[in-house]
Design a protein around this motif. Structure first.
Motif, short mmCIF file in Angstrom:
data_model
loop_
_atom_site.label_atom_id
_atom_site.label_comp_id
_atom_site.label_asym_id
_atom_site.label_seq_id
_atom_site.Cartn_x
_atom_site.Cartn_y
_atom_site.Cartn_z
N ILE A 1 0.86 -1.22 -0.27
CA ILE A 1 0.16 0.06 0.12
C ILE A 1 0.95 1.18 -0.06
O ILE A 1 1.57 1.55 1.12
CB ILE A 1 -1.06 0.01 1.25
N LEU A 2 0.96 1.97 -1.15
CA LEU A 2 2.11 2.83 -1.10
C LEU A 2 1.14 4.47 -1.23
O LEU A 2 0.16 4.38 -1.82
CB LEU A 2 2.67 2.67 -2.76
N LEU A 3 2.21 5.46 -0.69
CA LEU A 3 1.70 6.63 -0.62
C LEU A 3 1.76 7.08 -2.04
O LEU A 3 0.71 7.94 -2.67
CB LEU A 3 2.63 7.41 0.14
N ARG A 4 2.78 6.98 -2.93
CA ARG A 4 3.08 7.47 -4.40
C ARG A 4 3.44 6.36 -5.38
O ARG A 4 4.45 6.38 -5.76
CB ARG A 4 3.92 8.78 -4.33
N PRO A 5 2.41 5.49 -5.59
CA PRO A 5 2.83 4.54 -6.50
C PRO A 5 3.04 5.07 -7.77
O PRO A 5 3.86 4.40 -8.70
CB PRO A 5 1.59 3.64 -6.42
N ASP A 6 2.64 6.32 -8.30
CA ASP A 6 2.99 7.13 -9.61
C ASP A 6 4.33 7.14 -9.61
O ASP A 6 4.82 7.35 -10.82
CB ASP A 6 2.28 8.11 -9.63
N TYR A 7 5.13 7.33 -8.55
CA TYR A 7 6.62 7.46 -8.81
C TYR A 7 7.07 6.32 -9.65
O TYR A 7 8.26 6.40 -10.47
CB TYR A 7 7.10 7.28 -7.46
N LEU A 8 6.65 5.08 -9.41
CA LEU A 8 7.14 3.77 -10.37
C LEU A 8 6.99 4.24 -11.79
O LEU A 8 7.64 3.51 -12.76
CB LEU A 8 6.42 2.69 -9.83
N SER A 9 5.96 4.88 -11.96
CA SER A 9 5.52 5.34 -13.60
C SER A 9 6.38 6.59 -14.02
O SER A 9 6.85 6.72 -15.20
CB SER A 9 4.22 5.25 -13.86
N ILE A 10 6.28 7.76 -13.13
CA ILE A 10 6.98 8.89 -13.64
C ILE A 10 8.31 8.74 -13.83
O ILE A 10 9.18 9.21 -14.62
CB ILE A 10 6.63 9.93 -12.51
N ASP A 11 9.34 8.01 -12.87
CA ASP A 11 10.48 7.80 -12.96
C ASP A 11 10.77 6.62 -13.75
O ASP A 11 10.59 5.45 -13.30
CB ASP A 11 11.09 7.74 -11.67
N LYS B 1 10.91 1.41 -13.87
CA LYS B 1 10.05 0.42 -14.88
C LYS B 1 10.49 -1.09 -14.26
O LYS B 1 9.43 -1.76 -14.16
CB LYS B 1 10.15 0.73 -15.94
N PRO B 2 11.69 -1.54 -13.99
CA PRO B 2 11.72 -2.80 -13.61
C PRO B 2 11.03 -3.08 -12.23
O PRO B 2 10.50 -4.16 -12.14
CB PRO B 2 13.72 -2.81 -13.64
N LEU B 3 11.19 -2.32 -11.44
CA LEU B 3 10.49 -2.40 -10.02
C LEU B 3 8.87 -2.53 -10.28
O LEU B 3 8.26 -3.45 -9.71
CB LEU B 3 10.65 -1.36 -9.08
N LYS B 4 8.25 -1.64 -11.15
CA LYS B 4 7.05 -1.37 -11.38
C LYS B 4 6.43 -2.88 -12.09
O LYS B 4 5.63 -3.28 -11.58
CB LYS B 4 6.61 -0.31 -12.42
N ASP B 5 7.46 -3.32 -12.94
CA ASP B 5 7.01 -4.36 -13.38
C ASP B 5 7.10 -5.71 -12.63
O ASP B 5 6.34 -6.72 -12.70
CB ASP B 5 8.04 -4.88 -14.83
N TYR B 6 8.09 -5.72 -11.85
CA TYR B 6 8.09 -6.92 -10.89
C TYR B 6 7.07 -6.82 -9.94
O TYR B 6 6.66 -8.16 -9.43
CB TYR B 6 9.60 -6.38 -10.10
N LEU B 7 6.52 -5.67 -9.35
CA LEU B 7 5.55 -5.74 -8.43
C LEU B 7 4.06 -6.01 -9.10
O LEU B 7 3.17 -6.35 -8.58
CB LEU B 7 5.57 -4.47 -7.66
#
Length: 412
Positions: free
Chosen positions: A198-208, A212-218
């Motif tokens: 449960i993330l405060l700013r999950p959009d960071y994984l897309s904006i930065d 992307k490797p972490l976003k895809d992994y999660l």
């Protein structure tokens, strides 16, 4: 007769498969605890599931436990140095259960390696008596993202793979030593247990784009922290929430009413760890000078006429806080009320400004006025202030603009 025997055998097999659900809440900070308190309040009338709670920032004494079903919720103060009474209760609850226990754990994402491996090691003698059926891992604000930012130019995919293997080995051997685990290991829990981050700013994984490797992994194991949860509670639940987080109803109503009647501003203070009274007075005078820049008509950050001013000092501010309140006439907001509570209860003033701290990372963009960096060995000018990791993150996420970052020399 044959049908009866088959029915009896079926019931016996069914009984053997029965399990008891146990929910655990463990945290040492504010933001994760607040999310967990929402969960507790929403489930306060649950007579079936026993809950074991360990918080550092909030105390669930008898005056609060009385609102929950008797013997269904137990509370223990914890710290990163000591979770033993909490873990002993968890151990004994599972040990004394006649059924296998389905364990649901809510805890702080940033400290999940310490917390979960400590619990895992503690429960090793009972490994056949429980199963972790769900992990809820809650963001602890800016520190989590600073760690990610520090790794953005590294090979995140490779780090995640080795982190997964290392954490797996720790789980296999019941090793609770986290010194050799990478900070990104906290994002590999879903490979071992059903997990929600449960993330405060999950959009960071897309904006930065480097995330992307972490976003895809999660993948789909991420959800966004819900800031509207307070408004979805019943009035009875709201009252209990405010009581648990020590948000005095008088202060709540005052902030709520003032926000409706006039513009409001809250100044965020800091402290100094010097004990010398001259140094502390110097710090207090400097903060007073900065606060007046927001209030004086000729001030650099003047907000306008007819502004209701609040001051929220540092919890360790003491005499510094008292000096600022006396000199400026600002109204005090108790330092022990987390800013997140003001956000969640929709009592945040129109403008927030003052000494830079991690709290600004959690604030809505529209409420932030100016953030002031005080000079230090590391920060010697405005460019240094803008180059700070927290500044870079907030600029990248659009939380603040460059012109909102202010540098203040403490010797001026």
């Amino acid at each position: 007769m044959e049908k009866f025997i088959l029915l009896l055998l079926g019931l016996m097999i069914s009984f053997q498969g029965w399990s008891k659900k146990l929910e655990v809440y463990l945290d040492y900070a504010s933001l994760p605890s607040l999310n967990m308190i929402f969960d507790l309040v929403e489930k306060k009338d649950d007579l079936e599931v026993e809950k074991v709670v360990g918080f550092e920032r909030f105390n669930l004494g008898n005056d609060k436990l009385q609102y929950f079903p008797k013997d269904k919720l137990s509370f223990y103060p914890v710290s990163l140095q000591n979770i033993e009474p909490f873990s002993n209760k968890l151990f004994n609850t599972i040990k004394d259960s006649s059924d296998k226990v389905d364990l649901v754990i809510h805890t702080n994402l940033d400290h999940s390696l310490f917390s979960l491996l400590s619990i895992w090691k503690k429960l090793e003698p009972l490994k056949d008596k429980f199963e972790i059926t769900k992990l809820y891992l809650y963001d602890d604000g800016s520190m989590n993202y600073k760690k990610l930012y520090e790794n953005r130019n590294k090979d995140i995919s490779t780090i995640l793979q080795s982190s997964y293997q290392n954490l797996g080995e720790h789980l296999r051997t019941y090793n609770r030593d986290i010194q050799d685990l990478h900070s990104l290991s906290r994002y590999t829990w879903h490979k071992f247990f059903p997990t929600e981050y449960i993330l405060l700013r999950p959009d960071y994984l897309s904006i930065d784009v480097k995330m992307k490797p972490l976003k895809d992994y999660l993948s789909d194991h991420v959800s966004t922290m819900n800031w509207e949860r307070f408004n979805q509670l019943t009035q009875e639940e709201k009252n209990l929430f405010l009581k648990i987080v020590n948000f005095n109803e008088e202060i709540y109503n005052k902030l709520k009413n003032n926000n409706l009647n006039q513009k409001t501003f809250i100044f965020t203070g800091t402290t100094t760890w010097f004990e010398d009274q001259n140094e502390r007075l110097k710090n207090a005078k400097l903060q007073t000078k900065i606060l007046n820049k927001f209030l004086d008509k000729n001030g650099e950050f003047y907000l306008g006429d007819d502004i209701k001013v609040y001051f929220k000092g540092h919890p360790k501010g003491g005499d510094i806080n008292e000096y600022i309140l006396q000199e400026t006439g600002a109204e005090n907001i108790p330092a022990n009320i987390p800013f997140e509570v003001l956000i969640m209860t929709d009592t945040l003033p129109d403008f927030v400004g003052g000494i830079m701290s991690s709290v600004y990372f959690s604030l809505p963009t529209k409420n932030i006025s100016k953030v002031v960096f005080l000079s230090s060995e590391k920060i010697k000018n405005e460019q240094d202030a803008r180059s700070e990791i927290l500044s870079q993150l907030m600029l990248m996420l659009g939380i603040i603009k460059p012109e909102q970052i202010i540098f203040q020399n403490i010797n001026e």
